[in-house]
Design a protein around this motif. Structure first.
Motif, PDB file in Angstrom:
ATOM      1  N   GLN A   1     -10.273  12.456   2.691  1.00 58.02           N
ATOM      2  CA  GLN A   1     -10.550  11.810   3.976  1.00 58.02           C
ATOM      3  C   GLN A   1      -9.341  11.878   4.892  1.00 58.02           C
ATOM      4  O   GLN A   1      -9.473  12.097   6.101  1.00 58.02           O
TER       5      GLN A   1
ATOM      6  N   SER B   1       0.844  -1.193   0.000  1.00 58.78           N
ATOM      7  CA  SER B   1       0.000   0.000   0.000  1.00 58.78           C
ATOM      8  C   SER B   1       0.875   1.236   0.000  1.00 58.78           C
ATOM      9  O   SER B   1       2.004   1.207   0.483  1.00 58.78           O
TER      10      SER B   1
ATOM     11  N   THR C   1       0.436   5.600   0.584  1.00 57.54           N
ATOM     12  CA  THR C   1      -0.442   6.716   0.895  1.00 57.54           C
ATOM     13  C   THR C   1       0.020   7.958   0.155  1.00 57.54           C
ATOM     14  O   THR C   1       1.192   8.092  -0.189  1.00 57.54           O
TER      15      THR C   1
ATOM     16  N   GLN D   1     -11.106   7.693  -6.736  1.00 52.94           N
ATOM     17  CA  GLN D   1     -10.833   6.954  -5.501  1.00 52.94           C
ATOM     18  C   GLN D   1      -9.691   7.608  -4.722  1.00 52.94           C
ATOM     19  O   GLN D   1      -9.797   7.824  -3.507  1.00 52.94           O
TER      20      GLN D   1
ATOM     21  N   ASN E   1     -10.750  11.008  -3.212  1.00 51.77           N
ATOM     22  CA  ASN E   1     -11.545  10.868  -1.988  1.00 51.77           C
ATOM     23  C   ASN E   1     -10.677  10.447  -0.810  1.00 51.77           C
ATOM     24  O   ASN E   1     -10.885  10.895   0.327  1.00 51.77           O
ATOM     25  N   GLU E   2      -9.701   9.579  -1.069  1.00 47.56           N
ATOM     26  CA  GLU E   2      -8.806   9.149   0.006  1.00 47.56           C
ATOM     27  C   GLU E   2      -7.983  10.324   0.536  1.00 47.56           C
ATOM     28  O   GLU E   2      -7.767  10.448   1.745  1.00 47.56           O
TER      29      GLU E   2
END
Length: 293
Positions: free
Chosen positions: A288, A222, A224, A281, A284-285
């Motif tokens: 958030q 992953s 970020t 996507q 939006n991440e």
């Protein structure tokens, strides 16, 4: 002082390649005080404290041309983003994260898809048809069949390249195919979690016998984008650049605005739907993430 380049960093020790050989160095405390961490790829100046045992101290870090956060490496000019067509299954959202981070540093990007000998559902062509129209070169390789290894070599020659991608896709195996001097450790994909076992524990620069340098880096499952602003994300989806006649111009984020040229291009099939959905996507991440702080 001697000039050199950090080719490896482990546990606070930095290994500096110089014209006088390889030195093991610590960094001056002033770097830690100023919250500066030396990175693999940094051009530095060192003072020698023990010539017989090749020990030294990092005194200066030259200005970086590029800097990646994950993988943490400096002064590369090209990113080869490596995913497998199968085992593990490619996740395009993760691929787009790598692309965004490389685009932010203005790196030339090439997408490498490994294990094409296992491609029984045409995954390579599907991914190629998404990313090549956006402007990215996509190369399919097979380590097992030694297929297209020469094409990867052409991308590496005379460049400083970072190999990036998730675990288990065959980055180290590919590098071993490219240059047998590497002899990098490789690992299988875990049957239980369907992700690769981490075989590369740190970033390290290797010199290519045919010219150039390459960094093998730890795989990541992953990534970020916490330090990217939502208004800037669109700049790293390069296919959007051709559609700049939105009603709100440069202020358009291409989400809910009326008369958006990018959204129209998606509807008309000019921009791949998968890329636009990935963009939304990630957008939006990012929002958030900002709300959590």
């Amino acid at each position: 002082m001697i000039e050199g380049r950090i080719i490896k960093g482990i546990g606070g020790f930095y290994y500096i390649e110089t014209e006088k050989g390889l030195y093991e160095c610590r960094a001056r405390g002033i770097f830690r005080k100023n919250k500066i961490t030396p990175l693999v790829g940094d051009f530095v100046k060192i003072s020698v404290v023990d010539e017989d045992n090749k020990k030294g101290v990092v005194e200066e870090i030259q200005e970086r041309k590029t800097e990646l956060v994950r993988p943490p490496i400096a002064n590369v000019n090209k990113a080869l983003i490596v995913f497998a067509v199968k085992n593990p299954t490619p996740h395009l959202s993760l691929l787009d994260r790598f692309i965004v981070l490389a685009e932010r540093e203005n790196l030339e990007i090439v997408i490498i898809l490994t294990k094409i000998d296992l491609d029984d559902d045409n995954t390579f062509e599907k991914i190629k048809n998404i990313y090549e129209p956006c402007g990215y070169k996509v190369i399919g390789v097979s380590n097992l069949e030694n297929k297209n290894i020469d094409k990867v070599k052409e991308e590496l020659k005379d460049n400083t390249v970072v190999f990036a991608g998730p675990s288990g896709v065959g980055k180290s195996s590919l590098l071993n195919q490219i240059d047998s001097n590497f002899q990098l450790k490789t690992g299988d994909v875990s049957d239980k979690i369907k992700r690769g076992k981490h075989t590369t524990r740190h970033a390290e620069l290797f010199e290519l016998k045919f010219g150039g340098m390459v960094a093998d880096t730890p795989g990541f499952s992953s990534l970020t984008l916490d330090d990217i602003e939502d208004i800037d994300l669109k700049d790293y989806f390069i296919e959007f650049e051709d559609y700049d006649d939105c009603k709100f111009g440069s202020r358009c984020i291409h989400q809910n605005e009326p008369n958006c040229a990018v959204k129209e291009a998606v509807e008309n099939g000019e921009i791949p739907k998968e890329r636009y959905e990935s963009y939304i996507q990630l957008l939006n991440e990012i929002r958030q993430g900002k709300r959590r702080y």
